[in-house]
Design an enzyme around this catalytic site. Sequence first.
Site, short mmCIF file in Angstrom:
data_model
loop_
_atom_site.label_atom_id
_atom_site.label_comp_id
_atom_site.label_asym_id
_atom_site.label_seq_id
_atom_site.Cartn_x
_atom_site.Cartn_y
_atom_site.Cartn_z
N SER A 1 41.77 -40.89 31.37
CA SER A 1 41.01 -40.73 29.40
C SER A 1 40.69 -39.95 28.95
O SER A 1 40.50 -38.56 29.85
CB SER A 1 40.32 -42.07 28.83
OG SER A 1 39.97 -42.08 27.19
N TYR B 1 31.36 -43.94 28.27
CA TYR B 1 32.71 -43.96 29.55
C TYR B 1 33.31 -43.34 29.68
O TYR B 1 33.86 -42.54 30.96
CB TYR B 1 32.96 -44.68 27.80
CG TYR B 1 34.81 -44.87 28.20
CD1 TYR B 1 35.32 -45.86 28.99
CD2 TYR B 1 35.73 -43.39 27.50
CE1 TYR B 1 36.65 -46.07 28.94
CE2 TYR B 1 36.85 -44.19 27.38
CZ TYR B 1 37.72 -45.36 28.85
OH TYR B 1 39.11 -45.60 28.43
N SER C 1 32.52 -41.14 32.95
CA SER C 1 32.89 -41.93 34.21
C SER C 1 34.80 -41.87 34.01
O SER C 1 35.24 -41.26 34.76
CB SER C 1 32.75 -43.85 34.00
OG SER C 1 33.69 -43.86 32.88
N LYS C 2 35.44 -41.39 33.34
CA LYS C 2 36.65 -41.20 33.30
C LYS C 2 37.21 -39.88 33.82
O LYS C 2 37.30 -39.26 34.28
CB LYS C 2 36.77 -41.21 31.88
CG LYS C 2 37.35 -42.89 31.89
CD LYS C 2 37.92 -43.13 32.51
CE LYS C 2 38.27 -45.02 31.86
NZ LYS C 2 39.06 -45.89 32.81
N ALA D 1 47.10 -49.10 21.71
CA ALA D 1 46.50 -50.06 20.82
C ALA D 1 46.36 -52.03 22.03
O ALA D 1 47.56 -52.00 22.18
CB ALA D 1 47.79 -50.69 19.50
N THR D 2 45.01 -52.00 22.17
CA THR D 2 45.02 -53.04 23.12
C THR D 2 43.54 -53.68 22.98
O THR D 2 42.95 -53.04 21.99
CB THR D 2 44.88 -52.15 24.32
OG1 THR D 2 43.49 -51.65 24.75
CG2 THR D 2 46.27 -51.41 24.84
N1 LIG Z 1 43.39 -48.45 24.53
C1 LIG Z 1 42.82 -47.00 24.83
O1 LIG Z 1 42.34 -46.36 23.57
C2 LIG Z 1 42.27 -46.20 26.38
C3 LIG Z 1 42.39 -45.27 26.17
C4 LIG Z 1 42.52 -44.54 26.81
C5 LIG Z 1 42.42 -45.03 28.27
N2 LIG Z 1 42.09 -45.99 28.35
C6 LIG Z 1 42.13 -46.80 29.94
O2 LIG Z 1 43.37 -47.49 30.10
C7 LIG Z 1 43.58 -48.67 30.64
C8 LIG Z 1 43.61 -49.84 30.09
O3 LIG Z 1 42.81 -50.37 29.46
P1 LIG Z 1 44.00 -50.89 28.19
O4 LIG Z 1 43.37 -50.23 27.46
O5 LIG Z 1 44.89 -51.71 28.40
O6 LIG Z 1 42.04 -52.54 28.13
P2 LIG Z 1 41.78 -53.62 28.67
O7 LIG Z 1 43.51 -54.29 27.88
O8 LIG Z 1 40.30 -54.01 27.56
O9 LIG Z 1 42.13 -53.88 29.57
C9 LIG Z 1 40.90 -53.92 30.35
C10 LIG Z 1 41.18 -54.55 31.94
O10 LIG Z 1 40.55 -54.16 32.42
C11 LIG Z 1 39.91 -55.79 33.66
N3 LIG Z 1 38.99 -55.35 33.95
C12 LIG Z 1 37.23 -55.27 33.06
N4 LIG Z 1 36.32 -55.27 33.83
C13 LIG Z 1 36.79 -55.67 35.21
C14 LIG Z 1 36.28 -55.59 36.28
N5 LIG Z 1 34.67 -55.51 36.29
N6 LIG Z 1 36.88 -56.12 37.97
C15 LIG Z 1 38.36 -56.34 36.90
N7 LIG Z 1 38.55 -55.68 36.41
C16 LIG Z 1 37.74 -55.51 34.89
C17 LIG Z 1 39.88 -56.49 32.47
O11 LIG Z 1 40.67 -57.66 33.03
P3 LIG Z 1 39.95 -59.28 32.37
O12 LIG Z 1 41.48 -59.20 31.68
O13 LIG Z 1 40.25 -59.89 33.39
O14 LIG Z 1 39.25 -58.50 31.04
C18 LIG Z 1 40.80 -55.45 31.45
O15 LIG Z 1 41.98 -56.70 32.08
C19 LIG Z 1 41.78 -48.56 31.44
O16 LIG Z 1 41.15 -48.05 32.04
C20 LIG Z 1 41.10 -47.77 29.82
O17 LIG Z 1 39.77 -46.93 30.33
C21 LIG Z 1 42.80 -47.22 27.50
#
Ligand SMILES: NC(=O)c1ccc[n+]([C@@H]2O[C@H](COP(=O)([O-])OP(=O)(O)OC[C@H]3O[C@@H](n4cnc5c(N)ncnc54)[C@H](OP(=O)(O)O)[C@@H]3O)[C@@H](O)[C@H]2O)c1
Lengths: 250, 456
Positions: free
Chosen positions: A141, A154, A157-158, A188-189
Site C-alpha cells: 500500500s 496499518y 505493516s505495509k 473502492a472496495t
Molecule cells: N482498498 C484500498 O484502498 C487499498 C489501498 C491500498 C492497499 N490495499 C490492500 O489491498 C489488499 C486487498 O484489499 P481490498 O481493498 O480488496 O479489501 P477487502 O475487500 O476488504 O479485502 C480484504 C480481504 O482480506 C481478507 N482477510 C482479512 N483478514 C483475514 C485473515 N485473518 N485471513 C485470511 N483472509 C483475511 C478478507 O477476507 P474475508 O473476505 O473473509 O473477510 C478480505 O477478503 C489488502 O492487502 C489491502 O491492504 C487496499
Amino acid sequence: MNRTYIILGAASGIAKAVSRSLASRGHDLILAGRSQEELNLLAKDLETRHQVQARILVFDASCRAEVTGLLEASTRLNDAQLVDGVILAYGVMFPQPETEANLDLLALTLEVNLVSSVLVLQAFANAFVTRGRGVIVGISSVAGDRGRGSNYHYGCSKAGLSAFLDGLRHRLHDKGVHVCTVKPGFVATPMTDGLVNPNSPLCARPDQVARDILRAIDRKTGRIYTLWVWRWIMMIIRSVPEFLFLRTKL
Amino acid sequence: MIALTERTLSGWGGYQPLSCSVAEPSSRGQLRRILDSQVEHPHVLARGLGRSYGDSAVCRGGTVLLQGNADRILSFDRATGLVRCEAGVTLADLIQVCLPRGWFLPTTPGTKFVTVGGAIAADVHGKNHHVDGTFGRWIRRLTLLLADGSERVCGPDQDGDLFWATVGGMGLTGYIVEAEIQMRPCTTAYFRVDYRRHRNLDATLAAMEETDSDYRYSVGWIDCLARGRHLGRSVLMLGNDARAEDLSAQQADHPFTVAPKNRKSVPIYFPNMALNRLSVSLFNEVYFAAHPDRSSIVDFDTYFYPLDSIHHWNRIYGRRGFVQYQALFPPGTAEKGLRAVLETLGRFGLASFLAVIKRSGPANPAPLSYLYPGYTLALDIPNVGERMLEMVRQLDKILLHEGGRLYLAKDSLMSEDTFRAMYPRRDEFLAVKRRVDPGNRFVSEQARRVGLIVTS
Ligand SMILES: NC(=O)c1ccc[n+]([C@@H]2O[C@H](COP(=O)([O-])OP(=O)(O)OC[C@H]3O[C@@H](n4cnc5c(N)ncnc54)[C@H](OP(=O)(O)O)[C@@H]3O)[C@@H](O)[C@H]2O)c1
Ligand SMILES: Cc1cc2nc3c(=O)[nH]c(=O)nc-3n(C[C@H](O)[C@H](O)[C@H](O)COP(=O)(O)OP(=O)(O)OC[C@H]3O[C@@H](n4cnc5c(N)ncnc54)[C@H](O)[C@@H]3O)c2cc1C
C-alpha cells in the site's frame, strides 16, 4: 500459455477483479481465503464465465496453525509444480484509534498484513527459485511509503511488506522469478467502504487495479503504483522535510 | 459491521431524489447478517441498477441494499440452457456468457443494464411478449431471504403463491438471492428486421394485429407530436431470429460475435428544457424520414438496446428529471384510449422523444404482473412542474375510464386509489406479503405511496 495462479485473500475486492482478469485469459486459479461459502461462489462464477478450473483453499491468516497448514499445502502444490504464480491480496485495516487502544488488534494487523504474508510468500519464493521461474505479486500500500500519524499502524505493516518484497526482488531478479510490489492508493472496495468517496478521481475501481497488475505481470515490472498519480503524490509526501511534515495533519 | 453511507437516490427518471442509507454487502454472509439484525435494519430494500424510472428502488428510513458483489453466475448448462446466478448479475453479463454458447435471453427489456433481481421483481417484458410472455415465465426457481432472515426456495411448482407474488412483487416479498433462468436457444446473434411506416393510429394498430403472428418481436415508435390525420403515425420494427443462412459471409464466420459498440456518454445534465417542442419535432421528422420501409439484418445490440450506446442518456432531460408513463389498454378500448392519450400530449405540448407502442399477449399468474392482452404505450415526460402533474392527472383519468393500467417499474406518481383500481389482484399479493412479511420490513417509497403495505 495456460498457467495456474494462487490468489491469497481471493474474496477481497481487488482479488475478485484480478481473478476475473486472469481467468478471462484462460488461467486456472486456486482461491484461498477465509470463507468457504464465498470462495465456492467465486470459483463457480469463474468456471462458468471463463471455463477455467478454479479450486478453493480455506485458511485464516490470523491463526498460525492455519498459516502453517497453508505453507504445507503450498509445498505440496509446488512439489507437484501446480502453481506458476502467487498473488497476495488479503489484508486488514482497522481505524487507528482502535489499534491504539487495543493492542490485540494491533497485533492482529501485524500478524495478518506482515507476518503471515511474509511467511507464505517466502515459502513460494523458495519453491519458485528451485524451479527457476514463477511470479510473486504482493499487494502492499502507499500507506507503507511514509508513516503518518493517522494511519501508521496499518502503514508499518505495509512498510514491512514492501521492504520484504524489495529484498526478495533484489535477491531473485536473476533467478527467473518475477517479484512485483503493488502499491494501491485508494480503491473502492469493502475495506474503504464509507471511508473514501468512490467517485473521487484519486479512487480506483478494482478493475483498474487489476488491469495495472496484469500489465505489470506481462511486462515484469518490479513496482507499481495504482492509480499512477499516487507515485507522484507519494514522492511529494516522502520528500516533505520532517520539520514541515510534523506540522501537517495526514 | 457494515458501513452505511447516505446517498441521494432516485430512479432512472431522476425525478425527486431522496436521501437514503445505502449498504453494499461484500459477501453472502454479510447480507445474511443484515437481514438477521431486525433492530439495526428495521426496513430494507434491494436495489439493482436503478433502471426503474421512479421510486421503486428508493427507501427512506431503511437500508437500501446494493448488489454489486452479488454478481456471480453459478452454473450454465449449455445442453439445456438453464443458468443459475445471483440476483445482482446483469442481463449484459448473461448475454456475454450464454450467447457465444448458443443461448439468448428468453425476453429482454429495452436495456441490458438491469439486474436479474430487478427483471424478476418488475416481471419485465420485451418485444416478444405476445409470443414468449414476461421474464417471470422463464424462472424455474428462486432462493429468497425473507423478512425474518430465513432462507426459502420457491418456484412455479414449489410454494407457487410466494413465487408468483415475488415475480412482479417489486422487492416487497423478500430479497432474491439466486435465480434459475431458462435461456432460449439461438443460432446467431442477429435478427431479421422489417421496418414499416404507418400513417396514423388506425393503420398502426391494424398492422400490429395483422402482422404479430408472423413476428416473434414487434414494437413501434410513435411520433407523438403528429396531429390530426397523422395522429399516431409510426415506424414498426418487426423482427425474427436470423438464421445462419441470413448472414453475410463476414457475419457468418462468427455468428455469435458482435463488435462492441462505440459508447458515447452524455457528460453533463442538459439545461432544463433543452428538449423543447422544436427539438423533439425536428428529431421526430428526421427519425420518420430515416426509416423508409426496408428489411435488414441487425445485431442484438442494435435491435434491442439502441439507447445503451449512449451512457447517461437520461441527463438530456436536465436536473429536474422526467417521468415515464406507460399506459396499457385492453383491445376493446385501446384505439380510443391511445387516441385520447396522444391528443392530451399534443394539447399540453410536452414533448416525448421516445414513445414506444407494443401489443401485449396473455397475462401470467403473478398478481402484480403488469401486462394483459392489449396495447401499451410508453412515454417520457419532462418534469416541468405543475403542468406535467396536471397532464398526468388527465392521463390517469383516461386510463381509469378505459380500464387501463400503469406499470410499477415506470411509475413515479400513481396514487393509492388509482393503483387499487388498476390492480384488482392487489389483495392476493398482500395476503402473501402478510404471510412472509407482516411487519413491512421490505418497503419502498413507491410501496408507501400506492399502498403496497400490510395494514393490521
Ligand atoms: N482498498 C484500498 O484502498 C487499498 C489501498 C491500498 C492497499 N490495499 C490492500 O489491498 C489488499 C486487498 O484489499 P481490498 O481493498 O480488496 O479489501 P477487502 O475487500 O476488504 O479485502 C480484504 C480481504 O482480506 C481478507 N482477510 C482479512 N483478514 C483475514 C485473515 N485473518 N485471513 C485470511 N483472509 C483475511 C478478507 O477476507 P474475508 O473476505 O473473509 O473477510 C478480505 O477478503 C489488502 O492487502 C489491502 O491492504 C487496499
Ligand atoms: C432504457 C430503459 C428501457 C426499459 N425498457 C423496458 C422494457 O422494454 N420492458 C420492461 O418491462 N421494462 C423496461 N425498463 C424498466 C426496467 O427493465 C425495470 O425497471 C427493471 O426492474 C430495472 O432493473 P434494475 O436492476 O435496474 O432494478 P431497480 O430499478 O434497481 O429495482 C427495481 C425493483 O426491483 C427490486 N429488486 C431489485 N433487485 C432485487 C432483489 N435481489 N430481490 C428483490 N427485489 C429486487 C427493487 O426493490 C425494485 O423494486 C426499461 C428501463 C430503461 C431505463
